[in-house]
Design a protein around this motif. Sequence first.
Motif, mmCIF file in Angstrom:
data_model
loop_
_atom_site.group_PDB
_atom_site.id
_atom_site.type_symbol
_atom_site.label_atom_id
_atom_site.label_comp_id
_atom_site.label_asym_id
_atom_site.label_seq_id
_atom_site.Cartn_x
_atom_site.Cartn_y
_atom_site.Cartn_z
ATOM 1 N N ASP A 261 54.865 -39.516 64.045
ATOM 2 C CA ASP A 261 54.701 -38.063 64.046
ATOM 3 C C ASP A 261 55.965 -37.430 63.488
ATOM 4 N N ASP A 262 55.819 -36.271 62.877
ATOM 5 C CA ASP A 262 56.995 -35.540 62.435
ATOM 6 C C ASP A 262 57.816 -35.158 63.658
ATOM 7 N N PRO A 263 59.141 -35.286 63.561
ATOM 8 C CA PRO A 263 59.955 -34.905 64.720
ATOM 9 C C PRO A 263 59.926 -33.395 64.918
ATOM 10 N N PRO A 264 60.145 -32.944 66.145
ATOM 11 C CA PRO A 264 60.202 -31.501 66.383
ATOM 12 C C PRO A 264 61.462 -30.925 65.737
ATOM 13 N N LEU A 265 61.503 -29.610 65.624
ATOM 14 C CA LEU A 265 62.727 -28.984 65.128
ATOM 15 C C LEU A 265 63.884 -29.422 66.018
ATOM 16 N N HIS B 221 67.207 -28.174 66.712
ATOM 17 C CA HIS B 221 68.286 -27.190 66.690
ATOM 18 C C HIS B 221 69.548 -27.705 67.384
ATOM 19 N N SER B 222 69.383 -28.576 68.355
ATOM 20 C CA SER B 222 70.537 -29.085 69.103
ATOM 21 C C SER B 222 71.253 -30.218 68.372
ATOM 22 N N GLY B 223 70.561 -30.896 67.467
ATOM 23 C CA GLY B 223 71.131 -32.040 66.772
ATOM 24 C C GLY B 223 70.984 -33.344 67.531
ATOM 25 N N VAL B 224 70.334 -33.322 68.691
ATOM 26 C CA VAL B 224 70.203 -34.529 69.512
ATOM 27 C C VAL B 224 69.400 -35.614 68.786
ATOM 28 N N ILE B 225 68.333 -35.228 68.110
ATOM 29 C CA ILE B 225 67.524 -36.229 67.397
ATOM 30 C C ILE B 225 68.356 -36.866 66.289
ATOM 31 N N ALA B 226 69.074 -36.068 65.523
ATOM 32 C CA ALA B 226 69.918 -36.605 64.443
ATOM 33 C C ALA B 226 71.000 -37.515 65.002
ATOM 34 N N ALA B 227 71.624 -37.108 66.081
ATOM 35 C CA ALA B 227 72.701 -37.918 66.662
ATOM 36 C C ALA B 227 72.166 -39.204 67.265
ATOM 37 N N THR B 228 70.970 -39.154 67.827
ATOM 38 C CA THR B 228 70.365 -40.366 68.362
ATOM 39 C C THR B 228 69.995 -41.313 67.220
ATOM 40 N N ALA B 229 69.389 -40.777 66.177
ATOM 41 C CA ALA B 229 69.022 -41.600 65.024
ATOM 42 C C ALA B 229 70.254 -42.185 64.338
ATOM 43 N N ALA B 230 71.336 -41.445 64.283
ATOM 44 C CA ALA B 230 72.567 -41.929 63.647
ATOM 45 C C ALA B 230 73.157 -43.126 64.381
ATOM 46 N N SER B 231 72.758 -43.334 65.623
ATOM 47 C CA SER B 231 73.273 -44.477 66.385
ATOM 48 C C SER B 231 72.930 -45.799 65.704
#
Length: 138
Positions: free
Chosen positions: A39-43, A45-55
């Motif tokens: 599924d497409d990730p939700p918006l 705004h916090s950057g948590v998804i990006a920071a988790t993926a960057a792990s």
Amino acid sequence: MVLMRAFGLESPRATIEANEKGWHGEAFFPGSEAFAKLDDPPLDHSGVIAATAASVFHAGVIAEMIDAGATWTGPILYAEASDFQRANDMLRPAFGNNASGAHAFAQQVALHILSTAWSEVEAIAEELMRGGEWVATS
């Protein structure tokens, strides 16, 4: 590979080879068809998804740290490495360039997951060292 699995992705394979600096390893990302199923990730705004993926990109340096018995004491900034640059590219839109807090968060995610699944990390590493390649079995 362990972090990709934790996030629901299967790494198709990884390789390792000796070179003049020691060892060079590479984890290969799943093909585009694997991402098309998600599924497409939700918006974010916090950057948590990006920071988790960057792990995922910090997993190598964190695994080396764990293996050496070192303690994580703060963000590891290794700007010349391609893995750091890839993580930074993922984090830059939400946090700016070389944002130590975002890298620290991503490294802590990697540390938690790898520490929890260390036996799996060791099994994959053993296979890599034995034959130079690890291939997912699904």
